[in-house]
Design a protein around this motif. Sequence first.
Motif, PDB file in Angstrom:
ATOM      1  N   ARG B 346       0.846  -1.202   0.000  1.00  0.00           N
ATOM      2  CA  ARG B 346       0.000   0.000   0.000  1.00  0.00           C
ATOM      3  C   ARG B 346       0.879   1.248   0.000  1.00  0.00           C
ATOM      4  NH1 ARG B 346      -5.127   1.076   2.196  1.00  0.00           N
ATOM      5  NH2 ARG B 346      -5.632  -0.931   1.330  1.00  0.00           N
ATOM      6  N   GLY B 347       1.879   1.253   0.885  1.00  0.00           N
ATOM      7  CA  GLY B 347       2.778   2.422   0.980  1.00  0.00           C
ATOM      8  C   GLY B 347       3.504   2.671  -0.335  1.00  0.00           C
ATOM      9  N   GLU B 348       3.984   1.594  -0.889  1.00  0.00           N
ATOM     10  CA  GLU B 348       4.738   1.761  -2.126  1.00  0.00           C
ATOM     11  C   GLU B 348       3.847   2.217  -3.270  1.00  0.00           C
ATOM     12  OE1 GLU B 348       6.850  -1.898  -2.634  1.00  0.00           O
ATOM     13  OE2 GLU B 348       8.142  -1.456  -0.899  1.00  0.00           O
ATOM     14  N   SER B 349       2.655   1.706  -3.309  1.00  0.00           N
ATOM     15  CA  SER B 349       1.776   2.124  -4.416  1.00  0.00           C
ATOM     16  C   SER B 349       1.378   3.587  -4.260  1.00  0.00           C
ATOM     17  CB  SER B 349       0.565   1.204  -4.519  1.00  0.00           C
ATOM     18  OG  SER B 349      -0.309   1.471  -3.445  1.00  0.00           O
ATOM     19  N   ILE B 350       1.182   4.039  -3.016  1.00  0.00           N
ATOM     20  CA  ILE B 350       0.865   5.461  -2.793  1.00  0.00           C
ATOM     21  C   ILE B 350       2.056   6.321  -3.240  1.00  0.00           C
ATOM     22  CG2 ILE B 350       0.475   7.221  -1.010  1.00  0.00           C
ATOM     23  CD1 ILE B 350      -1.146   5.043   0.528  1.00  0.00           C
ATOM     24  N   ALA B 351       3.266   5.866  -2.805  1.00  0.00           N
ATOM     25  CA  ALA B 351       4.471   6.623  -3.149  1.00  0.00           C
ATOM     26  C   ALA B 351       4.608   6.712  -4.681  1.00  0.00           C
ATOM     27  CB  ALA B 351       5.700   5.955  -2.543  1.00  0.00           C
ATOM     28  N   ARG B 352       4.404   5.550  -5.300  1.00  0.00           N
ATOM     29  CA  ARG B 352       4.557   5.541  -6.764  1.00  0.00           C
ATOM     30  C   ARG B 352       3.542   6.468  -7.438  1.00  0.00           C
ATOM     31  NH1 ARG B 352       5.384   0.190  -6.954  1.00  0.00           N
ATOM     32  NH2 ARG B 352       3.116  -0.155  -7.166  1.00  0.00           N
ATOM     33  N   GLU B 354       1.987   9.066  -6.158  1.00  0.00           N
ATOM     34  CA  GLU B 354       2.267  10.479  -5.864  1.00  0.00           C
ATOM     35  C   GLU B 354       3.449  10.993  -6.696  1.00  0.00           C
ATOM     36  OE1 GLU B 354       0.377  12.628  -4.144  1.00  0.00           O
ATOM     37  OE2 GLU B 354      -0.957  10.889  -4.111  1.00  0.00           O
ATOM     38  N   VAL B 355       4.469  10.129  -6.843  1.00  0.00           N
ATOM     39  CA  VAL B 355       5.634  10.529  -7.640  1.00  0.00           C
ATOM     40  C   VAL B 355       5.207  10.787  -9.078  1.00  0.00           C
ATOM     41  CG1 VAL B 355       7.789   9.662  -8.653  1.00  0.00           C
ATOM     42  CG2 VAL B 355       7.389   9.426  -6.200  1.00  0.00           C
ATOM     43  N   ARG B 357       2.267  11.574 -10.218  1.00  0.00           N
ATOM     44  CA  ARG B 357       1.450  12.791 -10.322  1.00  0.00           C
ATOM     45  C   ARG B 357       2.318  14.053 -10.258  1.00  0.00           C
ATOM     46  NH1 ARG B 357      -3.417  12.926  -6.390  1.00  0.00           N
ATOM     47  NH2 ARG B 357      -2.090  14.419  -5.280  1.00  0.00           N
ATOM     48  N   THR B 358       3.248  14.042  -9.318  1.00  0.00           N
ATOM     49  CA  THR B 358       4.131  15.199  -9.150  1.00  0.00           C
ATOM     50  C   THR B 358       4.966  15.436 -10.422  1.00  0.00           C
ATOM     51  OG1 THR B 358       4.281  14.632  -6.829  1.00  0.00           O
ATOM     52  CG2 THR B 358       5.897  16.207  -7.639  1.00  0.00           C
ATOM     53  N   LEU B 359       5.515  14.326 -10.924  1.00  0.00           N
ATOM     54  CA  LEU B 359       6.378  14.455 -12.107  1.00  0.00           C
ATOM     55  C   LEU B 359       5.570  14.918 -13.324  1.00  0.00           C
ATOM     56  CD1 LEU B 359       8.770  11.367 -11.755  1.00  0.00           C
ATOM     57  CD2 LEU B 359       9.234  13.770 -11.227  1.00  0.00           C
ATOM     58  N   ALA B 360       4.320  14.412 -13.377  1.00  0.00           N
ATOM     59  CA  ALA B 360       3.475  14.816 -14.499  1.00  0.00           C
ATOM     60  C   ALA B 360       3.178  16.319 -14.416  1.00  0.00           C
ATOM     61  CB  ALA B 360       2.194  14.016 -14.487  1.00  0.00           C
ATOM     62  N   ALA B 361       2.952  16.805 -13.155  1.00  0.00           N
ATOM     63  CA  ALA B 361       2.655  18.234 -12.972  1.00  0.00           C
ATOM     64  C   ALA B 361       3.858  19.106 -13.338  1.00  0.00           C
ATOM     65  CB  ALA B 361       2.233  18.478 -11.522  1.00  0.00           C
ATOM     66  N   ILE B 362       5.046  18.641 -13.000  1.00  0.00           N
ATOM     67  CA  ILE B 362       6.246  19.429 -13.270  1.00  0.00           C
ATOM     68  C   ILE B 362       6.577  19.405 -14.774  1.00  0.00           C
ATOM     69  CG2 ILE B 362       8.758  19.585 -12.835  1.00  0.00           C
ATOM     70  CD1 ILE B 362       8.158  18.464 -10.029  1.00  0.00           C
ATOM     71  N   SER B 373      15.799  11.434  -7.532  1.00  0.00           N
ATOM     72  CA  SER B 373      15.802  11.970  -6.167  1.00  0.00           C
ATOM     73  C   SER B 373      14.380  12.057  -5.633  1.00  0.00           C
ATOM     74  CB  SER B 373      16.442  13.366  -6.128  1.00  0.00           C
ATOM     75  OG  SER B 373      17.804  13.272  -6.454  1.00  0.00           O
ATOM     76  N   VAL B 374      13.438  12.491  -6.451  1.00  0.00           N
ATOM     77  CA  VAL B 374      12.039  12.604  -6.011  1.00  0.00           C
ATOM     78  C   VAL B 374      11.492  11.195  -5.659  1.00  0.00           C
ATOM     79  CG1 VAL B 374       9.698  13.189  -6.753  1.00  0.00           C
ATOM     80  CG2 VAL B 374      11.598  14.709  -7.306  1.00  0.00           C
ATOM     81  N   GLU B 375      11.763  10.245  -6.566  1.00  0.00           N
ATOM     82  CA  GLU B 375      11.285   8.867  -6.312  1.00  0.00           C
ATOM     83  C   GLU B 375      11.869   8.331  -4.998  1.00  0.00           C
ATOM     84  OE1 GLU B 375      12.374   6.656  -9.788  1.00  0.00           O
ATOM     85  OE2 GLU B 375      10.819   7.604 -11.005  1.00  0.00           O
ATOM     86  N   ALA B 376      13.184   8.592  -4.831  1.00  0.00           N
ATOM     87  CA  ALA B 376      13.869   8.104  -3.623  1.00  0.00           C
ATOM     88  C   ALA B 376      13.257   8.732  -2.381  1.00  0.00           C
ATOM     89  CB  ALA B 376      15.360   8.400  -3.692  1.00  0.00           C
ATOM     90  N   MET B 377      12.955  10.047  -2.487  1.00  0.00           N
ATOM     91  CA  MET B 377      12.384  10.738  -1.328  1.00  0.00           C
ATOM     92  C   MET B 377      11.022  10.121  -0.949  1.00  0.00           C
ATOM     93  SD  MET B 377      11.303  14.691  -0.904  1.00  0.00           S
ATOM     94  CE  MET B 377       9.807  14.422  -1.808  1.00  0.00           C
ATOM     95  N   ALA B 378      10.188   9.886  -1.960  1.00  0.00           N
ATOM     96  CA  ALA B 378       8.860   9.309  -1.683  1.00  0.00           C
ATOM     97  C   ALA B 378       9.007   7.946  -1.001  1.00  0.00           C
ATOM     98  CB  ALA B 378       8.076   9.165  -2.988  1.00  0.00           C
ATOM     99  N   ARG B 379       9.887   7.142  -1.531  1.00  0.00           N
ATOM    100  CA  ARG B 379      10.108   5.813  -0.932  1.00  0.00           C
ATOM    101  C   ARG B 379      10.625   5.924   0.498  1.00  0.00           C
ATOM    102  NH1 ARG B 379      12.188   3.820  -5.816  1.00  0.00           N
ATOM    103  NH2 ARG B 379      14.311   4.109  -5.017  1.00  0.00           N
TER     104      ARG B 379
END
Lengths: 269, 436
Positions: B346-352, B354-355, B357-362, B373-379
């Motif tokens: 569950r945690g990993e799927s949320i992190a994935r 969110e990453v 979505r964030t990357l798509a927005a940027i 770095s963003v992926e690593a931070m989420a994990r």
Amino acid sequence: MNHALVSLACHAYVVAALVYLVYLVRQMDALATGGRVLVGTGLALHAVALVGLFGAQGGRPVGVAQGFSTFAFLLLTIFLVVDVCYRKPVIGAFITPLAVAVLMPGLLLDPGHVMSPDVQRPLLPVHITIALLGVAASAVATGVAVMYLLMERQVKGKRFGLLFSRLPSLEFLDTLNRRLAVLGFIALSVTLVTGAFFSSAAPGFFWTWTSKQIATLVAWAVFAALVGARSFGGWRGRRVALLTMTGFCLLLVSFLSSYDFIHVGGGAH
Amino acid sequence: MEFLCIGLSHRTAPLGVRERLALPEARQVELLQRLAQSPNEAFLVSTCNRVELYMAAPDMNRVRESAREELQQLGGPDALEHLYEHRGEDALVHLFRVAASLDSMVLGEAQILGQVKEAFEKGQGVGAVRGELTRVCAAAFGCAKRVRTETAIGRAATSMASAAVSLASKVFDGLKDKTVLLVGAGEMAELAARHLKQAGATKLLVANRTLARAEALAAEVGATARPYEELFTLLTAADVVVCSTASPVPIFTKENVGAVGKARKHRTLFMVDLAVPRDIAPEVGELDWVHAYDVDDIQKFVAENAAARAEEAQKAGVLVAQEVARFVRDRAVRNGVPVLAQLRQRGESIARAEVERTLAAIGDGLTDKQRKSVEAMARAIVNKLLHEPTARLRSVGPEHEGNRLAGAAAELFGLEEAAPPTGAGGPNVVANGGKG
């Protein structure tokens, strides 16, 4: 002196009875050995006293006190033989108190009046001793019969208490009862035969319908029936135990009627 | 999955009630198939001293009701008042104690373990026992073995058969010259034969409806097999009779035993009935020369001698408690792990998500290194957040803490609908395998 020895023996028997009763509750080998030694010691003292007494009386007990004393002596002798042969000390818990009860009158009744009675008859000591042996054997048989009846109650009623765990097997008690009854029967037969000789030796007194004679004859018939029914009719167990007790009661009547209680010690035998 | 034991035994029910519940094999199978429809599991221990259903089910209340109904139908209306129930951990303790022979009529007798094993295998055979009860039984059998090796309970006591031999020694002065007749050729007869031999019996006869089985037993224990038709001729010669057949009606009645009395000159006859339903009618004991004992009588006899074994039983009781605690702990760990896996998933799927979505927005404004770095931070956030709960769930304590924690974690993180860890169990994350 003799009286003191019998008294000492009686003390030994009383302690032995207590020891055997404790053995009934707590089965420790030391208690069984203690009981055996006490009975043995008591019998040795008792024997010395009886030999001393009889030596002066033509080799036989005279009077009710000595009668009881000899009865107790023979009873415990039979018990000791049974105990040594079969190693079932629990029987002691039933026989030694009985022996003490039998010996008490022997001690308490006044032996002072005892005197050597009438004429000497050579068969008399044999007759009396064997008669007493018969009574003693049937007394032990009765003790064993009581044990049988008690044990049968436990076995039939499925009561697995103290008695159930302590008493010997039904078969053992029945076999022992048979052997003692046979001994009693033989002794009684000899008693009757010697008694007949002895009575006929006294002019005109072969059969006098005394209570003693009747009781002895009926007791003999009971024991004869008992031995016969066992051998040929396959009788065993409760019926035989009850018959043994009946036979013993009759013998007791015969034994007591041998003595003239009004004149203690004055009876012939 | 919750556990339940429901049944009756020599402690609660008289022989008459137990007799009614002693089901033939086919009906046992039917009963199990009715009660153990997936995901439920069940097996039935049916001996002459107990009839017990052991069950595992996600919804125990419903299963319990149907089990009670079934037992009532089989055992009659008064059966219910003799029933006892153990739920959850209590059911486990009971099964462990039964298997270790701590609940037996003769404490420490070895036969019961074989009987429970047989019941378990029968359950497995018809598909009524699957994952959960398999693990429970494996632990119970292990515990029984430990009790046997680490305490003297098995040495002090032996079996109903040996108690029967002790009883015989109160009637007969040794068995050496006695003729012993065994009626029935099952396990009980074999045990009895061995004890009788040990007690000195030399002349053993076996009569059984199937002669071949009688012959097999006779060969094994050094007895003589005789045709069943000769039963009453044999009875005339016998001194001791030991019955252990599966006959639904008494073989020996007051009339047919009484009829041989004359031929045997009313010689003492000792009869022991180790069978349920009884092979010897109770009235047989009324015959003067017959001493007849049934299983309840033997129980009474054994109870009188039980004090001597009480100390060993106490030691064994401690072992059982330890083993049950260990099983519960292991089970909690087992059940706790899927919660962990789901939590991580569950945690990993949320992190994935969110990453992404964030990357798509940027958009394309980030270099590969910055993306990583963003992926690593989420994990890392997920890991840091889940680190403590993970450690806690893994280090489940001895008091079934794991189970509670697993349940709590599942509830907190909304994992109730999670799939079971194995094909066998139900939604175990909230199951209370501990207190029922």
